[in-house]
Design a protein around this motif. Structure first.
Motif, PDB file in Angstrom:
ATOM      1  N   PRO B 135      -9.570  -7.468   1.632  1.00 46.43           N
ATOM      2  CA  PRO B 135      -8.403  -6.898   2.326  1.00 46.43           C
ATOM      3  C   PRO B 135      -7.742  -7.878   3.297  1.00 46.43           C
ATOM      4  O   PRO B 135      -6.522  -7.834   3.488  1.00 46.43           O
ATOM      5  CB  PRO B 135      -9.003  -5.704   3.084  1.00 46.43           C
ATOM      6  N   PRO B 144      -0.168  -5.823  -1.682  1.00 45.76           N
ATOM      7  CA  PRO B 144      -0.886  -4.540  -1.695  1.00 45.76           C
ATOM      8  C   PRO B 144      -2.320  -4.795  -2.157  1.00 45.76           C
ATOM      9  O   PRO B 144      -2.570  -5.718  -2.940  1.00 45.76           O
ATOM     10  CB  PRO B 144      -0.139  -3.713  -2.740  1.00 45.76           C
ATOM     11  N   GLN B 145      -3.264  -3.995  -1.672  1.00 47.99           N
ATOM     12  CA  GLN B 145      -4.659  -4.186  -2.068  1.00 47.99           C
ATOM     13  C   GLN B 145      -5.166  -2.961  -2.802  1.00 47.99           C
ATOM     14  O   GLN B 145      -4.780  -1.830  -2.472  1.00 47.99           O
ATOM     15  CB  GLN B 145      -5.530  -4.444  -0.830  1.00 47.99           C
ATOM     16  N   ILE B 146      -5.992  -3.202  -3.805  1.00 47.91           N
ATOM     17  CA  ILE B 146      -6.655  -2.095  -4.501  1.00 47.91           C
ATOM     18  C   ILE B 146      -8.142  -2.422  -4.454  1.00 47.91           C
ATOM     19  O   ILE B 146      -8.619  -3.302  -5.166  1.00 47.91           O
ATOM     20  CB  ILE B 146      -6.142  -1.960  -5.954  1.00 47.91           C
ATOM     21  N   THR B 147      -8.855  -1.747  -3.562  1.00 52.92           N
ATOM     22  CA  THR B 147     -10.271  -2.030  -3.361  1.00 52.92           C
ATOM     23  C   THR B 147     -11.125  -1.076  -4.198  1.00 52.92           C
ATOM     24  O   THR B 147     -10.627  -0.073  -4.706  1.00 52.92           O
ATOM     25  CB  THR B 147     -10.649  -1.874  -1.872  1.00 52.92           C
ATOM     26  N   TYR B 148     -12.400  -1.383  -4.331  1.00 58.61           N
ATOM     27  CA  TYR B 148     -13.349  -0.530  -5.058  1.00 58.61           C
ATOM     28  C   TYR B 148     -12.918  -0.297  -6.508  1.00 58.61           C
ATOM     29  O   TYR B 148     -13.184   0.754  -7.080  1.00 58.61           O
ATOM     30  CB  TYR B 148     -13.522   0.829  -4.359  1.00 58.61           C
ATOM     31  N   ARG B 164     -10.474   3.498  -9.265  1.00 62.96           N
ATOM     32  CA  ARG B 164     -11.247   3.106  -8.085  1.00 62.96           C
ATOM     33  C   ARG B 164     -12.436   4.056  -7.958  1.00 62.96           C
ATOM     34  O   ARG B 164     -12.283   5.273  -8.074  1.00 62.96           O
ATOM     35  CB  ARG B 164     -10.401   3.224  -6.805  1.00 62.96           C
ATOM     36  N   VAL B 173      -5.026   4.593  -9.846  1.00 58.97           N
ATOM     37  CA  VAL B 173      -3.828   4.155  -9.122  1.00 58.97           C
ATOM     38  C   VAL B 173      -3.011   3.200  -9.982  1.00 58.97           C
ATOM     39  O   VAL B 173      -3.534   2.532 -10.868  1.00 58.97           O
ATOM     40  CB  VAL B 173      -4.176   3.463  -7.781  1.00 58.97           C
ATOM     41  N   ALA B 175       0.311   0.197  -9.685  1.00 59.12           N
ATOM     42  CA  ALA B 175       1.088  -0.651  -8.779  1.00 59.12           C
ATOM     43  C   ALA B 175       1.821  -1.697  -9.610  1.00 59.12           C
ATOM     44  O   ALA B 175       1.583  -1.828 -10.811  1.00 59.12           O
ATOM     45  CB  ALA B 175       0.167  -1.322  -7.769  1.00 59.12           C
TER      46      ALA B 175
END
Lengths: 338, 267
Positions: B135, B144-148, B164, B173, B175
């Motif tokens: 992050p 933009p971040q997409i974690t997990y 996620r 999600v 993007a």
């Protein structure tokens, strides 16, 4: 001022981890002679501030907007980063959850301040920087086990503000301070904070599962480590837990080895538990694991290694093979139960 | 469509196989005694990149790490699994970096690499478990971040769809690129190295960039650029309880169970 970033549960209540942090934040704020504030970002929050006042929150900041629930990084980042700039808290505490661990580092990066993940204890104290010959008072000690679990590190952020830390659910105790505590609430105008770019990531589906395994509230936990040896041997622990009316827990090593599900993991990177009885089977007792269970009422250790660190905190130690001792425990219990 | 992908990787001490000599007498970590491995979740991020390259063969995967030159071992490993290029940023001026200084150096290096469509990395490294660097790199690059992230469901033009894995379920999600994605432990395992790539890369040297090469503000690097300071390190001292040693026999165990029943702890 100390600021707690509050998370919401699926049904729009304040999450336990956030209430636990309010309790901790209250005691730190009192020690510092400062106030406690809480930020809640969500949708249709109604009078949610009333859930927070009893924990000693002086001021609730509430942002109510459809774009704020379910949680997404960028809208919450926009709110929290701006609120921190406006209100300049000394300390910001967040849950070490999928939400807090996603949001906190982005905030810390933006504000160029320090952040410590997964703290197991938070205290106030002073710090002396010998190289600069400078003394700092009223600093937040962010305490966590580190590296292989053989050491406990106390981390400080002397120069930057806010001092940020995340804490896992269950590590701090949730305690109502005063049912009639008087706080106030400020409604933030979310549309002033949110931009179109904050919508860059869109949620197109969510499947929320009820937690199947609830070790956090079990009063008896039979827990296994790598020393249990296999998933098949873990079955014995399930049998013992069943006859005792308890749940099965596991160490990280046992989870990583595939002996038990991740939801059962106890310790710094798992769940923290305080059962009446904790039966540690084949667990050596790394500090990360002990951090999640050392508040248990009674601890029994079953281990072939007389030198296992867990034995030092056990009330009862049985030096022996788990595969032999556990069936004997089951048999003796069936004989002696009332 | 071809994609320019940067994968952040880290060489970590194998904390799951810590031996008795892992700590020095003064309580510091004896790194020399620990085997160094490819951080497991970074391998999963590499796998996600390789899946993209499989679908879009003209894509280019650059693996990037910060560390000592011996991190070449994981660069060679990544090249043998199908990455195209490996870079180590290495400099004494990075020493003592916390996650903020680390993410700053990595972000500078990514800018130097140039055009990219996505940055991938493991959710966290097993030597720190902080999950902060991903992050923080995203913030510095304004991505933009997409974690997990667990699975890549769709990549079409600039449109990406991922699942996620969260504490309490799964979220899907979408993007538009560019984005930064951190990949979690439950994502698919990385494919094995190819024999011919292993041979080809057996002696491959990673590109090594020093601090000057990434054009940083020097005061944001290393110890100076790290707001977190270690106040003290305590060796773990066990508060020894006066525990009871129970004889490992039927009589001993029976006695223990009776005591627990009498004390209303069980039963």
């Amino acid at each position: 001022m100390i600021l707690i970033y509050c998370e919401l549960t699926e049904n729009g209540q304040i999450a336990d981890v956030s209430l636990e942090l309010c309790t901790k934040g209250r005691s730190l704020a009192t020690q510092l002679g400062t106030g406690l504030e809480a930020l809640v970002c969500g949708n249709q929050l109604k009078d949610i501030e009333k859930q927070l006042y009893p924990f000693g929150v002086d001021q609730v900041l509430k942002a109510d907007d459809a774009r704020l629930f379910p949680y997404r990084t960028l809208p919450h980042f926009a709110l929290l980063s701006q609120v921190v700039k406006e209100r300049k808290p000394d300390v910001v505490l967040m849950g070490a959850t999928c939400v807090g661990r996603d949001l906190a580092p982005r905030i810390a990066s933006h504000l160029r301040c320090g952040l410590t993940a997964d703290c197991t204890s938070l205290e106030i104290g002073s710090y002396e920087d010998k190289s600069k010959n400078k003394q700092y008072d009223n600093i937040l000690y962010q305490i966590r086990p580190a590296f292989g679990g053989n050491i406990i590190a106390t981390i400080v952020n002397p120069e930057t503000r806010p001092q940020m830390a995340t804490v896992r659910e269950g590590v701090m105790k949730k305690e109502i301070l005063d049912q009639n505590y008087k706080g106030s609430c400020i409604q933030l105008d979310a549309s002033k904070y949110l931009k179109k770019e904050d919508e860059a990531v869109r949620i197109i589906a969510r499947e929320i599962e009820q937690r199947k395994i609830n070790i956090k509230n079990a009063s008896i936990i039979v827990s296994g480590g790598y020393g249990v040896g296999s998933r098949e041997n873990f079955e014995m622990l399930h049998q013992l837990a069943q006859v005792l009316g308890g749940e099965v827990g596991a160490t990280r090593a046992a989870v990583d080895a595939g002996f038990a599900e991740g939801d059962r993991q106890i310790g710094q990177t798992g769940v923290t538990v305080r059962p009446k009885l904790y039966i540690a089977c084949g667990i050596s007792g790394a500090v990360q694991h002990r951090a999640g269970m050392d508040q248990s009422g009674k601890i029994i250790s079953i281990n072939t290694d007389p030198e296992a660190p867990i034995n030092a905190i056990a009330d009862y130690t049985i030096i022996g093979d788990v595969c032999k001792v556990v069936p004997q425990l089951i048999a003796c219990y069936n004989k002696n139960k009332k | 469509m071809n994609y320019q992908i940067v994968v952040l990787i880290k060489q970590v001490p194998d904390t799951q196989n810590v031996g008795p000599d892992a700590m020095n007498a003064d309580g510091t970590v004896n790194r020399a005694a620990l085997p160094a491995i490819f951080n497991p979740e970074d391998l999963k991020a590499l796998e996600m990149a390789l899946q993209i390259k499989e679908q879009y063969p003209g894509s280019v995967i650059t693996v990037l790490t910060m560390g000592p030159e011996r991190a070449s071992a994981i660069i060679r490993d990544a090249l043998s699994r199908g990455a195209d290029r490996g870079i180590i940023i290495s400099d004494a001026r990075f020493a003592g970096s916390d996650t903020l200084a680390t993410s700053y150096a990595l972000a500078c290096a990514i800018r130097k690499i140039g055009e990219f469509d996505m940055v991938l990395g493991g959710r966290q490294a097993i030597d720190g478990d902080t999950a902060q660097v991903g992050p923080q790199v995203a913030e510095k690059l304004d991505l933009p971040q997409i974690t997990y992230a667990e699975r890549l469901l769709e990549l079409n033009g600039k449109h990406i769809v991922l699942t996620r894995r969260l504490d309490n379920g799964v979220e899907t999600v979408e993007a538009e690129l560019p984005v930064l994605v951190t990949v979690t432990a439950s994502a698919p395992d990385c494919r094995y190295p190819h024999a011919h790539l292993l041979l080809k890369n057996a002696k491959a040297q990673a590109e090594i960039w020093n601090a000057d090469a990434i054009r940083p503000e020097i005061e944001r690097l290393g110890l100076k650029g790290s707001p977190t300071k270690v106040k003290k390190i305590d060796n773990v001292v066990l508060a020894h309880k006066e525990g009871v040693q129970v004889e490992c026999s039927e009589a001993g165990i029976n006695g223990l169970v009776m005591t627990l029943v009498q004390d209303h702890i069980i039963g």
